[in-house]
Design an enzyme around this catalytic site. Structure first.
Site, PDB file in Angstrom:
ATOM      1  N   HIS A 309       1.118  -1.405  -0.734  1.00  0.00           N
ATOM      2  CA  HIS A 309      -0.031   0.050  -0.107  1.00  0.00           C
ATOM      3  C   HIS A 309       0.762   1.379   0.064  1.00  0.00           C
ATOM      4  O   HIS A 309       2.130   1.310   0.071  1.00  0.00           O
ATOM      5  CB  HIS A 309      -1.094  -0.230   1.228  1.00  0.00           C
ATOM      6  CG  HIS A 309      -0.425  -0.037   2.439  1.00  0.00           C
ATOM      7  ND1 HIS A 309       0.033   0.772   3.033  1.00  0.00           N
ATOM      8  CD2 HIS A 309      -0.223  -1.492   3.448  1.00  0.00           C
ATOM      9  CE1 HIS A 309       0.810   1.422   4.583  1.00  0.00           C
ATOM     10  NE2 HIS A 309       0.859  -0.111   4.668  1.00  0.00           N
ATOM     11  N   CYS A 329       2.281  -5.307   6.884  1.00  0.00           N
ATOM     12  CA  CYS A 329       2.460  -4.527   6.012  1.00  0.00           C
ATOM     13  C   CYS A 329       3.683  -4.038   5.084  1.00  0.00           C
ATOM     14  O   CYS A 329       4.257  -3.539   5.913  1.00  0.00           O
ATOM     15  CB  CYS A 329       0.965  -4.028   5.097  1.00  0.00           C
ATOM     16  SG  CYS A 329      -0.435  -5.367   5.943  1.00  0.00           S
TER      17      CYS A 329
END
Length: 399
Positions: A309, A329
């Site tokens: 992301h 992440c």
């Protein structure tokens, strides 16, 4: 006269007995010699393939050893078989599944028939992936030095791990793929020749929130994503702050949702009664420029809620060298460029990241086909200049 007949009869009987035993002994000997005459050529024919297999296995093991494969299990005992030859050839081409790979969502394409016709003398030509071939060259150099310098053993071990990973990629035969190397803090998009199409920095999980290794693929891309806060983060990090001051909720653009996914007014919650064991809500951060996921999210197929992301703290890529500070992440430095490459078209322009559109809802963009992603932990690797690099063992996995 009778006595003479009796003697003649006895002589005839004795003669017949002698003839019987002579013939009996002669016939098996002749048969044995005849059988031996026929068997020897067959035995020679049977022995020839075994010798060929042994020679091919020896050649394959010699090459396998030169590229960092442990060949003791292929040549340590006296048994020589085509299955051993097949197995070593398949490992040379496809490697083994890396031990740290916790999830594999890609379909393997292993051509086992290839090993039946492979020529061990041409194995050095089967890979066109430049970083792999460069790493093999460095391994060969250090292997020679290691014969007189035992200190090289650890470096050779780390290189062997990376070489095996590059062979493992061949199981999936990707035209292009994303490679995130956690210790390097880097993401590269490679084509099948090893050309770096889009290098960039990444921020991965911190040592106590490690990013897991996986072989997966990008399913789709989300514009203006929500951040559905993982429950452990909501309880351990956010709940104490929300209880102290409700302004934290508004400042962070957080939304409190009930079990039916309806938004709840924070003012209507009995915060004094909330605790880590009594919090019947989930927390979501609204989309927008201040969202922790930034403006683009790359959904990865995996059961661990790991994805790539954008970030609302893009300055971290320039103001610090700490590339290991996320909750697991992976934050990417060039989300627009990566999205355009994966989508196969210039969907976003350079100004997209600077626009702060208000009240945007998440929008999912389908991609032409699943895009392979490998998240790995290689402390030894080849950099963009073709040089051998040893990276910091940030998770202390290679000690």
């Amino acid at each position: 006269m009778d006595t003479r007949k009796i003697r003649i009869g006895i002589a005839v009987i004795v003669g017949l007995v002698v003839i019987f035993f002579v013939v009996k002994q002669f016939i098996p000997n002749k048969t044995t010699k005849t059988n031996q005459a026929h068997v020897k050529p067959d035995e020679k024919k049977a022995e020839l393939p075994v010798r060929q297999v042994a020679q091919l296995l020896h050649q394959a093991c010699q090459y396998a050893d030169s590229i960092g494969i442990d060949t003791t299990r292929y040549g340590s005992d006296s048994e020589v078989s085509e299955s051993k030859l097949t197995n070593v050839l398949l490992e040379i081409r496809y490697g083994k599944k890396p031990s740290r790979m916790v999830f594999t969502g890609l379909h393997e394409k292993v051509d086992s028939a290839w090993a039946m016709k492979a020529d061990p003398t041409t194995l050095a030509t089967i890979s066109s992936f430049a970083p792999y071939n460069q790493l093999v060259g460095y391994y060969s150099q250090l292997q020679k030095q290691g014969r007189t310098n035992p200190a090289m053993a650890d470096s050779l071990r780390l290189i062997r791990q990376t070489l095996n990973f590059y062979r493992y990629i061949n199981r999936f035969d990707p035209d292009q793929f994303v490679l995130v190397n956690i210790p390097a803090g880097e993401l590269n998009v490679f084509d099948r020749t090893g050309k770096r199409l889009l290098p960039m920095q990444v921020i991965a999980g911190k040592p106590d929130k490690r990013t897991p290794c996986m072989a997966t693929y990008i399913q789709d891309i989300v514009m203006y994503p929500y951040w559905n806060v993982p429950r452990n983060i909501a309880l351990e990090e956010m709940l104490p702050r929300m209880k102290r001051n409700l302004a934290y909720i508004y400042n962070q653009n957080l939304q409190i949702l009930d079990e039916k996914n309806h938004e709840v007014d924070p003012e209507d919650i009995d915060w004094d009664g909330m605790s880590t064991t009594n919090f019947p809500y989930r927390v979501r951060q609204a989309s927008g420029c201040e969202n922790s996921l930034g403006l683009l999210k790359f959904n990865l197929a995996n059961p661990l809620a790991i994805y790539l992301h954008d970030t609302n703290s893009r300055d971290l890529f320039t103001t610090t060298n700490d590339r290991w500070r996320s909750h697991g992440c992976v934050r990417v430095q060039k989300p627009v460029e990566l999205a355009n490459l994966v989508l196969g078209a210039k969907t976003f322009d350079a100004e997209f990241m600077n626009k702060c559109l208000i009240d945007q809802k998440p929008r999912t963009l389908p991609i032409p086909k699943p895009f392979p992603v490998f998240i790995v932990y290689n402390t030894a690797d080849i950099d963009a200049d073709g040089k051998l690099r040893f990276y910091k063992d940030v998770y202390s996995l290679d000690k």
